[in-house]
Scaffold this active site. Structure first.
Site, PDB file in Angstrom:
ATOM      1  N   ILE A   1       0.841  -1.206   0.000  1.00  0.00           N
ATOM      2  CA  ILE A   1       0.000   0.000   0.000  1.00  0.00           C
ATOM      3  C   ILE A   1       0.878   1.259   0.000  1.00  0.00           C
ATOM      4  O   ILE A   1       0.717   2.135  -0.857  1.00  0.00           O
ATOM      5  CB  ILE A   1      -0.969  -0.018   1.216  1.00  0.00           C
ATOM      6  CG1 ILE A   1      -1.868  -1.274   1.154  1.00  0.00           C
ATOM      7  CG2 ILE A   1      -1.796   1.258   1.294  1.00  0.00           C
ATOM      8  CD1 ILE A   1      -2.694  -1.438  -0.115  1.00  0.00           C
TER       9      ILE A   1
ATOM     10  N   HIS B   1      -7.979 -11.011  -7.032  1.00  0.00           N
ATOM     11  CA  HIS B   1      -9.365 -11.482  -6.978  1.00  0.00           C
ATOM     12  C   HIS B   1     -10.192 -10.827  -8.073  1.00  0.00           C
ATOM     13  O   HIS B   1     -10.094  -9.618  -8.301  1.00  0.00           O
ATOM     14  CB  HIS B   1      -9.973 -11.170  -5.607  1.00  0.00           C
ATOM     15  CG  HIS B   1      -9.334 -11.945  -4.486  1.00  0.00           C
ATOM     16  ND1 HIS B   1      -9.484 -13.308  -4.348  1.00  0.00           N
ATOM     17  CD2 HIS B   1      -8.514 -11.546  -3.473  1.00  0.00           C
ATOM     18  CE1 HIS B   1      -8.794 -13.719  -3.280  1.00  0.00           C
ATOM     19  NE2 HIS B   1      -8.202 -12.669  -2.740  1.00  0.00           N
TER      20      HIS B   1
ATOM     21  N   LYS C   1     -12.238 -16.250   2.786  1.00  0.00           N
ATOM     22  CA  LYS C   1     -12.599 -16.944   1.539  1.00  0.00           C
ATOM     23  C   LYS C   1     -12.290 -18.431   1.612  1.00  0.00           C
ATOM     24  O   LYS C   1     -12.543 -19.158   0.660  1.00  0.00           O
ATOM     25  CB  LYS C   1     -11.855 -16.306   0.359  1.00  0.00           C
ATOM     26  CG  LYS C   1     -12.346 -14.913   0.075  1.00  0.00           C
ATOM     27  CD  LYS C   1     -11.545 -14.262  -1.019  1.00  0.00           C
ATOM     28  CE  LYS C   1     -11.479 -12.768  -0.815  1.00  0.00           C
ATOM     29  NZ  LYS C   1     -10.601 -12.349   0.317  1.00  0.00           N
TER      30      LYS C   1
ATOM     31  N   SER D   1      -7.620  -8.471   3.065  1.00  0.00           N
ATOM     32  CA  SER D   1      -7.881  -8.952   1.710  1.00  0.00           C
ATOM     33  C   SER D   1      -9.169  -8.326   1.166  1.00  0.00           C
ATOM     34  O   SER D   1     -10.137  -8.200   1.923  1.00  0.00           O
ATOM     35  CB  SER D   1      -8.034 -10.474   1.730  1.00  0.00           C
ATOM     36  OG  SER D   1      -8.156 -10.944   0.428  1.00  0.00           O
TER      37      SER D   1
ATOM     38  N   CYS E   1      22.658 -20.371  -7.001  1.00  0.00           N
ATOM     39  CA  CYS E   1      21.568 -21.209  -6.470  1.00  0.00           C
ATOM     40  C   CYS E   1      21.242 -22.270  -7.517  1.00  0.00           C
ATOM     41  O   CYS E   1      20.699 -21.951  -8.575  1.00  0.00           O
ATOM     42  CB  CYS E   1      20.355 -20.318  -6.166  1.00  0.00           C
ATOM     43  SG  CYS E   1      18.851 -21.224  -5.807  1.00  0.00           S
TER      44      CYS E   1
ATOM     45  N   CYS F   1      19.162 -24.880  -7.305  1.00  0.00           N
ATOM     46  CA  CYS F   1      17.745 -25.267  -7.431  1.00  0.00           C
ATOM     47  C   CYS F   1      17.017 -24.349  -8.402  1.00  0.00           C
ATOM     48  O   CYS F   1      16.231 -24.792  -9.225  1.00  0.00           O
ATOM     49  CB  CYS F   1      17.035 -25.179  -6.084  1.00  0.00           C
ATOM     50  SG  CYS F   1      17.744 -26.156  -4.786  1.00  0.00           S
TER      51      CYS F   1
END
Ligand code: FAD
Length: 472
Positions: A12, A49, A248, A337, A399, A401
């Site tokens: 925000i 969403h 949710k 949320s 790294c 992986c």
């Protein structure tokens, strides 16, 4: 003297900072952590969403619908991971069907394209869903985003456009004299004409320093299990259950990086900083996930985490307004949320409030585009060879992986905002985020941080102050 001080560099505060950076305003962001996105903005589901869970009667509904549209466009301009993977709300009994019908009606009213699917259509689309499913509401425009990369991108772009970010700067007091705010951190004092309180769950404390209208944050924790990429491909869409009164519900969703995420629950917590996870909760979450998805490989969970929803007692909607008894002090609080989804729209909304309080003009040279860190593993072989020739640091894999090179780690450290901790490098590059969770690359990353920042390795933190990894 600053025109605007923003307290808090979550998604925000960072979104507001970017919007404000479009104007000729001298702006400072004060963040108590060592980086942006250190609290709830890094620990959520990362879902954009679609909007059928919400309506137009409040700011949550209005700003999340607008935010959803803005995020898609922003992801291209600011180069952060975003994917329209679609979502399914699953129904397993007749009561569930009534909820789907309500969601469908709401989606139609709000102009959100959704479709009710039969069992056969669902299983064709997602063969690993439990065959007891009887129907689902499909929404194509539901999306996933990498929440911390989005926050970093917004903040970096704000920084490139002149906003000053100060980390390790916890605001401990604010005084107002003759329309000027004096903002005190543990070590400094700053002056500003306008204050934006985007301190998330701690925003009540900041509000209560100045306002007689006292606010009280309440923590509602959500825990998660994150699966290795090898288990990630079992579903493509975000799977929602029928929501509960509190949330949710437990989702099963892919992440933008190809992992699988299962969670969150919703549990009241006394401590606002309580991000501990418990084995009983995680086991309930996994069992819930197994109710909708077959073949959930629970032995492939590589890490667990929790986020605390920044809710305010007696408030269900976002609070985004100038404080009624403190002029030029704007609260942006109760952003639970779908705050991640709404963030870009909240940035716009707050910017409009600021413009009503102070005269300003648009910047002519605003940089709308930001380039993210180059991802070596996504290049073709010839591109890789060319890059290594121009900069040999890209020829050294740090790294294994995630196939992250030294070039990427160095880029992360030396970008506009900088990265000074192991987790700051992790969130920018994914080094230490793979299957081994840093067993192989933690020390090399610490050594690079030590060299680039010219600091002794024992003074490099994992995330916050005094979280040293190597000791003398
Ligand atoms: C479990 C869970 C799942 C969620 N899932 C989703 C989702 O899928 N989609 C969605 O849209 N939203 C989701 N959300 C909501 C979303 O994560 C939040 O709305 C959003 O991250 C709020 O951001 P923020 O910047 O307000 O808070 P934060 O990220 O907490 O930022 C506040 C910042 O202020 C700083 N700060 C605090 N006090 C001070 C001080 N005194 N001085 C200086 N700095 C200070 C903190 O260090 C912090 O960095 C979820 C939330 C939770 C908990």
């Amino acid at each position: 003297m600053y025109d605007v001080i923003i307290i808090g560099a979550g998604v925000i505060g960072s979104s507001i900072a970017r919007e404000v950076s479009k104007y000729n305003l001298n702006t400072l962001v004060l963040e108590k952590g060592e980086d942006v996105s250190v609290e709830v903005s890094k620990a959520n589901s990362g879902i954009v969403h679609a909007g059928f869970h919400f309506d137009d009667t409040n700011l949550k509904g209005k700003l999340s619908l607008r935010g959803k549209t803005l995020i898609k466009d922003l992801s291209k301009k600011l180069d952060f991971p975003f994917k329209e993977n679609g979502s399914l709300v699953l129904a397993f009994n007749n009561d569930d069907l009534l909820v789907l019908a309500k969601f469908k009606e709401n989606a139609d009213k709000r102009g959100i394209d959704t479709k009710l699917l039969t069992k056969e259509e669902i299983l064709n689309m997602e063969p690993n869903i439990n065959a007891n499913v009887i129907a689902a509401l499909y929404c194509k425009s539901s999306a996933i985003v990498n929440p911390y990369e989005m926050t970093i991108a917004l903040a970096e772009n704000a920084c490139e456009n002149g906003v000053n970010f100060k980390f390790n700067s916890k605001v401990i007091n604010i005084e107002k004299h003759n329309d000027i705010f004096n903002v005190f951190t543990e070590t400094d004092k700053f002056e500003s004409k306008i204050i934006i309180n985007a301190a998330g769950i701690y925003g009540d404390t900041i509000n209560n320093i100045l306002s007689e209208n006292k606010l009280h944050s309440i923590g509602v924790k959500g825990e998660y299990c994150l699966f290795d990429k090898v288990a990630g491909g079992i579903i493509n869409s975000t799977l929602y259950p029928i929501p509960t009164k509190e949330s949710k519900g437990v989702l099963v969703t892919p992440t933008t990086d190809g992992n699988l995420l299962v969670g969150p629950n919703a549990e009241s917590t006394d401590g606002l900083s309580n991000t501990y996870v418990s084995s009983s909760t995680l086991s309930n979450i996994l069992n819930t996930g197994k109710n909708y998805v077959n073949n959930l490989q629970t032995n492939r969970v590589i890490t667990t985490f929790a986020g605390v929803r920044p809710k305010l007692q007696e408030h269900t909607d976002f609070i985004i307004e100038e404080c009624s008894d403190v002029r030029n002090f704007i609260n942006v609080l109760g952003i639970d949320s779908p705050g991640l989804t709404a963030a870009p729209a909240i940035g716009e909304y707050v910017s409009t409030i600021i413009q009503s309080l102070i005269f300003t003009t648009k910047k002519e040279n605003f940089k709308d585009i930001r380039k993210g860190i180059l991802k070596f593993s996504s290049l073709s072989l010839s591109e890789k060879n060319k890059l290594i020739k121009s900069n040999p640091l890209y020829g050294k894999i740090i790294c294994q992986c995630e196939m992250i090179t030294e070039g990427e780690v160095v880029d992360a450290i030396n970008r506009p905002l900088g990265a000074t901790t192991l987790d700051a490098v992790k969130r920018r590059t994914r080094a230490t985020m793979g299957g081994c969770q840093g067993t192989g690359c933690m020390l090399p990353v610490l050594n690079i941080l030590s060299r680039e920042l010219n600091k002794d390795i024992t003074s490099i933190n994992k995330n916050n102050t005094n979280s040293f990894i190597v000791t003398k």
